[in-house]
Design an enzyme around this catalytic site. Structure first.
Site, PDB file in Angstrom:
ATOM      1  N   ASP A   1      42.212  21.012 -31.883  1.00 44.00           N
ATOM      2  CA  ASP A   1      41.037  21.125 -30.959  1.00 44.00           C
ATOM      3  C   ASP A   1      41.444  20.175 -29.663  1.00 44.00           C
ATOM      4  O   ASP A   1      42.562  19.657 -29.457  1.00 44.00           O
ATOM      5  CB  ASP A   1      39.743  20.347 -31.468  1.00 44.00           C
ATOM      6  CG  ASP A   1      39.927  18.839 -31.889  1.00 44.00           C
ATOM      7  OD1 ASP A   1      40.919  18.641 -32.541  1.00 44.00           O
ATOM      8  OD2 ASP A   1      39.132  18.097 -31.582  1.00 44.00           O
TER       9      ASP A   1
ATOM     10  N   ASP B   1      47.022  17.953 -24.719  1.00 49.33           N
ATOM     11  CA  ASP B   1      46.519  17.357 -25.817  1.00 49.33           C
ATOM     12  C   ASP B   1      45.360  18.173 -26.676  1.00 49.33           C
ATOM     13  O   ASP B   1      44.254  18.050 -26.426  1.00 49.33           O
ATOM     14  CB  ASP B   1      45.617  15.740 -25.201  1.00 49.33           C
ATOM     15  CG  ASP B   1      45.049  15.170 -26.122  1.00 49.33           C
ATOM     16  OD1 ASP B   1      45.260  15.303 -27.325  1.00 49.33           O
ATOM     17  OD2 ASP B   1      44.129  14.192 -25.852  1.00 49.33           O
TER      18      ASP B   1
ATOM     19  N   GLU C   1      39.570  16.407 -34.066  1.00 48.26           N
ATOM     20  CA  GLU C   1      40.165  14.948 -33.880  1.00 48.26           C
ATOM     21  C   GLU C   1      39.508  14.291 -32.710  1.00 48.26           C
ATOM     22  O   GLU C   1      39.341  13.193 -32.869  1.00 48.26           O
ATOM     23  CB  GLU C   1      41.740  15.154 -33.383  1.00 48.26           C
ATOM     24  CG  GLU C   1      42.488  13.831 -33.273  1.00 48.26           C
ATOM     25  CD  GLU C   1      42.459  13.333 -31.885  1.00 48.26           C
ATOM     26  OE1 GLU C   1      43.079  12.067 -31.706  1.00 48.26           O
ATOM     27  OE2 GLU C   1      42.132  13.875 -31.155  1.00 48.26           O
ATOM     28  N   GLU C   2      39.037  15.015 -31.786  1.00 47.48           N
ATOM     29  CA  GLU C   2      38.609  14.387 -30.375  1.00 47.48           C
ATOM     30  C   GLU C   2      37.205  13.715 -30.491  1.00 47.48           C
ATOM     31  O   GLU C   2      36.917  13.083 -29.617  1.00 47.48           O
ATOM     32  CB  GLU C   2      38.665  15.350 -29.238  1.00 47.48           C
ATOM     33  CG  GLU C   2      40.002  16.103 -28.785  1.00 47.48           C
ATOM     34  CD  GLU C   2      40.859  14.917 -28.139  1.00 47.48           C
ATOM     35  OE1 GLU C   2      40.556  13.881 -28.220  1.00 47.48           O
ATOM     36  OE2 GLU C   2      41.787  15.361 -27.779  1.00 47.48           O
TER      37      GLU C   2
ATOM     38  N   HIS D   1      42.047  14.391 -20.951  1.00 43.94           N
ATOM     39  CA  HIS D   1      40.578  14.484 -21.105  1.00 43.94           C
ATOM     40  C   HIS D   1      40.193  14.719 -19.866  1.00 43.94           C
ATOM     41  O   HIS D   1      38.745  14.335 -19.806  1.00 43.94           O
ATOM     42  CB  HIS D   1      40.359  13.168 -21.828  1.00 43.94           C
ATOM     43  CG  HIS D   1      40.577  12.937 -23.285  1.00 43.94           C
ATOM     44  ND1 HIS D   1      39.927  12.251 -23.906  1.00 43.94           N
ATOM     45  CD2 HIS D   1      41.385  13.774 -24.150  1.00 43.94           C
ATOM     46  CE1 HIS D   1      40.589  12.180 -25.238  1.00 43.94           C
ATOM     47  NE2 HIS D   1      41.382  13.053 -25.363  1.00 43.94           N
TER      48      HIS D   1
END
Length: 480
Positions: A78, A115, A145-146, A454
């Protein structure tokens, strides 16, 4: 047409571009997971897909390596979905628009998803290779994961035989990560009463801040748009009569918010705009060159009647935003200069009945993480709010005895001509959860240079990616 076809390593960037065409925001990983299953089956590789869309792909060792101990390669499927205010991009269906600039890969008006898409691309290139010597590979792709590492929490590691794990979810070149902070998400709701009120309506937007990763970049003291909104609202409330209608800021708890919007009714719009202008100049002086694009936009509507919060509820909201902990809370006593404990006020949302706040708390010391959680619980009880703590994950503790670390350090020194920095980071990595499930795991983490992770300024260094590709091939060659 391919945008990355001329770049090296060709095989890595081919898969990175293919992944960039697949929507894969957190909780929307079915398509990318199925892509990995199809990839494995087309190559007659053993593949396991669980109910959450986690993936394990196994490839036998190459000639001479058949009986070697398996090595686990790990990353997450993800990505964080952020876009510019004017972007029309739909992360549920649109491919990312990639472009190359000044030696970096970027995405048009959105996060890039390097990422952790680059980890997936590297792993797929290894699985697809026919001429790279390597021991048996067990490739582990986790999901979600995020926002709390939910995939790593649920994955069944009994299906893995390997005890050495290479995580490819780091963003600083020539740095080998050997530990990370634990974390937790804290949510609080404050109930509000509303009433209709007339006056001059000001829509205020604080924007242009750098934002960034709430772990690795929290020590850079970047502006948090939510906190700045609290400070500005407090200044307005101290000097003129205002009524707060709405406030919205940030999108993810693990992202330092770059934008916050609020709507207030005022009786003296001229004085209100002067206060806002003065605050803007104060911030520009305080941040200096660190936040060059910081700006405040104000639009005005005369004689509006809208629903606003009661005065007492508004003051409670402003008090909390202005005074709640945010940023670095403590530095490590063992590793000087390393952030030990922090929090990030990532999201504020208001509706007709409540204002919601979402924080991400991090610490490499479990007792300090508990202290921060207790602090926020005290705030919620003091203000009469409801709260919840979720998405907790443990720290990944430094391992004194390691087999994979010295091989990794040696390889980095050969490729880069100098020893890498061996460090722990103030961010969550799945190694913490994975070693909690399988304590015998011996882990390292590294990856190519990225910046703006991000955020919409996320970019991937092309040359660094090539070096990372060389490093991991050499490490695997040595694991015979």
């Amino acid at each position: 047409m391919s945008i990355l076809s001329g770049l090296e390593p060709r095989e890595v960037f081919q898969y990175f571009e293919e992944l960039s065409r697949i929507p894969r925001g957190t909780f929307n990983t079915k398509a990318v997971s199925d892509y990995c299953v199809k990839f494995a089956r087309e190559r007659d590789l053993e593949v396991i897909q669980d109910d959450l869309n986690n993936i394990i792909i196994k490839k036998p060792g190459t000639p001479g390596y058949e009986q070697s101990e398996p090595v686990i390669i790990q990353g997450h499927l993800d990505m964080v979905c952020e876009k510019t205010k004017d972007s029309k991009h739909d992360f549920t269906k649109d491919p990312l628009v990639l472009y190359v600039e000044d030696g970096f890969i970027k995405a048009r008006d959105t996060t890039l998803g390097a990422d952790d898409g680059i980890a997936v691309a590297i792993a797929l290139a290894l699985l697809d290779s026919k001429d790279i010597p390597h021991p048996p590979l067990e490739v582990l792709f986790t999901v979600d994961e995020e926002v709390g590492m939910d995939g790593a929490k649920e994955i069944d590691l009994s299906q893995l035989k390997g005890k050495m794990l290479i995580n490819l979810d780091s963003e600083d070149e020539n740095v080998v990560t050997v530990g990370c902070a634990g974390g937790a998400t804290f949510r609080m709701n404050l109930s509000i009463d509303r009433k209709p009120e007339a006056g001059t309506c000001l829509d205020v937007t604080i924007h242009g801040l750098r934002g960034g990763h709430s772990g690795t970049e929290i020590n850079k003291q970047r502006g948090n748009a939510n906190k700045l909104a609290g400070r500005l609202l407090n200044r307005l409330d101290q000097n003129i009569k205002i009524s707060l209608a709405d406030i919205q800021g940030g999108a993810k708890e693990n992202v330092i918010p770059s934008t916050c919007e609020f709507t207030v009714l005022v009786q003296d719009s001229i004085k209100a705009k002067k206060i806002i202008e003065d605050m803007f100049h104060t911030w520009r002086a305080e941040f200096g060159a660190d936040e060059p694009d910081l700006n405040i936009t104000v639009s005005q509507t005369e004689h509006s009647e809208i629903s606003v919060m009661s005065n007492s509820d508004m003051k409670k909201i402003i008090f909390f935003i202005n005074n709640c902990p945010n940023g670095v809370y403590g530095f490590s006593r063992a590793l000087k200069g390393l952030v030990e404990t922090s929090d990030n006020l990532g999201v504020i949302n208001s509706d007709e009945r409540k204002v919601s706040f979402v924080f991400l708390i991090r610490s490499s010391v479990s007792s300090k993480l508990d202290e921060m959680k207790e602090t926020f619980v005290s705030w919620a009880k003091f203000l009469g709010g409801t709260y919840g703590i979720s998405s907790e994950y443990p720290a990944w503790m430094y391992r004194e005895e390691s087999r994979i670390r010295p091989v990794t350090v040696e390889t980095f020194e050969e490729i880069y001509g100098e020893k890498p920095e061996v460090s722990t980071i103030h961010a969550g990595l799945e190694c913490g959860l994975l070693t909690g499930k399988k304590p015998e795991l011996d882990c390292v983490s590294f990856g190519p240079q990225m910046c703006g992770v991000h955020s919409v300024k996320e970019c991937l260094n092309i040359e660094s990616t090539a070096k990372t590709w060389t490093v991991i091939k050499e490490i695997l060659k040595k694991c015979k």
